[in-house]
Design a protein around this motif. Structure first.
Motif, PDB file in Angstrom:
ATOM      1  N   MET A  11     -39.929  23.737  65.435  1.00  0.00           N
ATOM      2  CA  MET A  11     -40.478  24.721  66.376  1.00  0.00           C
ATOM      3  C   MET A  11     -41.961  25.001  66.157  1.00  0.00           C
ATOM      4  N   HIS A  12     -42.551  24.456  65.092  1.00  0.00           N
ATOM      5  CA  HIS A  12     -43.902  24.874  64.716  1.00  0.00           C
ATOM      6  C   HIS A  12     -44.858  23.700  64.505  1.00  0.00           C
ATOM      7  N   ALA A  13     -45.947  23.714  65.238  1.00  0.00           N
ATOM      8  CA  ALA A  13     -47.033  22.763  64.983  1.00  0.00           C
ATOM      9  C   ALA A  13     -47.686  23.133  63.652  1.00  0.00           C
ATOM     10  N   ALA A  14     -48.351  22.173  63.048  1.00  0.00           N
ATOM     11  CA  ALA A  14     -49.040  22.374  61.767  1.00  0.00           C
ATOM     12  C   ALA A  14     -48.082  22.828  60.664  1.00  0.00           C
ATOM     13  N   ASN A  15     -46.826  22.390  60.759  1.00  0.00           N
ATOM     14  CA  ASN A  15     -45.871  22.706  59.699  1.00  0.00           C
ATOM     15  C   ASN A  15     -46.179  21.831  58.471  1.00  0.00           C
ATOM     16  N   PRO A  16     -45.569  22.111  57.322  1.00  0.00           N
ATOM     17  CA  PRO A  16     -45.911  21.362  56.104  1.00  0.00           C
ATOM     18  C   PRO A  16     -45.736  19.841  56.210  1.00  0.00           C
ATOM     19  N   VAL A  17     -44.762  19.368  56.977  1.00  0.00           N
ATOM     20  CA  VAL A  17     -44.593  17.924  57.135  1.00  0.00           C
ATOM     21  C   VAL A  17     -45.767  17.340  57.915  1.00  0.00           C
ATOM     22  N   GLU A  18     -46.161  17.989  58.999  1.00  0.00           N
ATOM     23  CA  GLU A  18     -47.291  17.482  59.784  1.00  0.00           C
ATOM     24  C   GLU A  18     -48.581  17.480  58.962  1.00  0.00           C
ATOM     25  N   LYS A  19     -48.749  18.489  58.125  1.00  0.00           N
ATOM     26  CA  LYS A  19     -49.970  18.576  57.319  1.00  0.00           C
ATOM     27  C   LYS A  19     -50.101  17.417  56.334  1.00  0.00           C
ATOM     28  N   ILE A  20     -48.982  16.851  55.896  1.00  0.00           N
ATOM     29  CA  ILE A  20     -49.028  15.693  54.997  1.00  0.00           C
ATOM     30  C   ILE A  20     -49.865  14.573  55.610  1.00  0.00           C
ATOM     31  N   PHE A  21     -49.781  14.430  56.938  1.00  0.00           N
ATOM     32  CA  PHE A  21     -50.379  13.271  57.606  1.00  0.00           C
ATOM     33  C   PHE A  21     -51.762  13.542  58.182  1.00  0.00           C
ATOM     34  N   TRP A  22     -52.241  14.772  58.062  1.00  0.00           N
ATOM     35  CA  TRP A  22     -53.571  15.085  58.586  1.00  0.00           C
ATOM     36  C   TRP A  22     -54.608  14.186  57.930  1.00  0.00           C
ATOM     37  N   GLY A  23     -55.436  13.547  58.732  1.00  0.00           N
ATOM     38  CA  GLY A  23     -56.473  12.665  58.231  1.00  0.00           C
ATOM     39  C   GLY A  23     -55.966  11.296  57.789  1.00  0.00           C
ATOM     40  N   ARG A  24     -54.680  11.062  57.920  1.00  0.00           N
ATOM     41  CA  ARG A  24     -54.083   9.795  57.480  1.00  0.00           C
ATOM     42  C   ARG A  24     -53.554   8.976  58.652  1.00  0.00           C
ATOM     43  N   VAL A  25     -52.822   9.622  59.544  1.00  0.00           N
ATOM     44  CA  VAL A  25     -52.233   8.926  60.693  1.00  0.00           C
ATOM     45  C   VAL A  25     -52.038   9.956  61.812  1.00  0.00           C
ATOM     46  N   PRO A  26     -52.388   9.600  63.054  1.00  0.00           N
ATOM     47  CA  PRO A  26     -52.306  10.581  64.152  1.00  0.00           C
ATOM     48  C   PRO A  26     -50.886  10.756  64.682  1.00  0.00           C
ATOM     49  N   VAL A  27     -50.097  11.532  63.959  1.00  0.00           N
ATOM     50  CA  VAL A  27     -48.713  11.791  64.352  1.00  0.00           C
ATOM     51  C   VAL A  27     -48.692  12.841  65.468  1.00  0.00           C
ATOM     52  N   THR A  28     -47.832  12.627  66.465  1.00  0.00           N
ATOM     53  CA  THR A  28     -47.721  13.571  67.584  1.00  0.00           C
ATOM     54  C   THR A  28     -47.020  14.851  67.141  1.00  0.00           C
ATOM     55  N   ALA A  29     -45.889  14.697  66.460  1.00  0.00           N
ATOM     56  CA  ALA A  29     -45.140  15.839  65.924  1.00  0.00           C
ATOM     57  C   ALA A  29     -44.305  15.335  64.753  1.00  0.00           C
TER      58      ALA A  29
END
Length: 196
Positions: A11-29
């Motif tokens: 339900m949440h953007a910028a959750n801890p899983v998404e933050k893992i990939f910041w600057g590494r791969v452009p994941v949608t969600a």
């Protein structure tokens, strides 16, 4: 079910899983259904699933992930599901690919096709369990290849694995997938294992 440590990440953007990939791969969600902690019921269940043939654990959590994805508009335009592939030798020994069990259960709930062989693993590697992020990346660099590009180009792909720790495996898979024209990638897993 009250004791299961659900994350609500779907339900949440910028959750801890998404933050893992910041600057590494452009994941949608990205999302994981539950938190993983050592010596917990979740660790016991995942170990039974991965190493002792308890495929019903993967099916149960896959259906839970599917239900979560239906609750969230962040995954609404997923068009196909890919499990993280195992090498054929390892899959033969284990008898199944645990990520494929999860993916099939998700697909059955959200009614999206699963392409088990669209992405392939090229070689057997050492286990990732005790490696840090750099070691994991070196262990899997160049490990995956797209085998069925016609099925998955121009798609929003949901890439599925059992546990997300450093994200190195999903990153390596996504880098291959996003070389295809007009392809986006999102991630889902049963568990999120924080390295902190």
């Amino acid at each position: 079910m009250n004791k299961v440590p659900f994350t609500n990440f779907h339900m949440h953007a910028a959750n801890p899983v998404e933050k893992i990939f910041w600057g590494r791969v452009p994941v949608t969600a990205a999302m994981s259904q539950v938190y993983f902690t050592k010596d917990s019921m979740i660790q016991w269940m995942l170990h039974a699933f991965k190493y002792h043939g308890k495929q019903e654990v993967g099916t149960f959590f896959g259906k839970k992930i599917g239900e979560s994805l239906l609750e969230s508009n962040r995954f609404a335009d997923i068009s196909c599901i890919l499990p993280v592939p195992l090498h054929k030798k390892k899959e033969k020994v284990r008898g199944y690919n645990q990520a494929a069990i999860i993916a099939q259960a998700i697909g059955s709930v959200i009614n999206i096709p699963v392409y088990e062989h669209a992405l392939q693993r090229c070689r057997v590697t050492e286990t990732q369990t005790h490696k840090n992020r750099i070691e994991r990346w070196n262990n899997i660099s160049g490990l995956y290849k797209v085998a069925e590009p016609d099925k998955i180009h121009n798609q929003h792909i949901l890439l599925v694995d059992d546990v997300i720790t450093t994200g190195a495996t999903l990153e390596a898979c996504a880098n291959e997938l996003m070389q295809l024209q007009n392809t986006r990638v999102s991630f889902a897993s049963i568990a999120y294992a924080s390295r902190e």
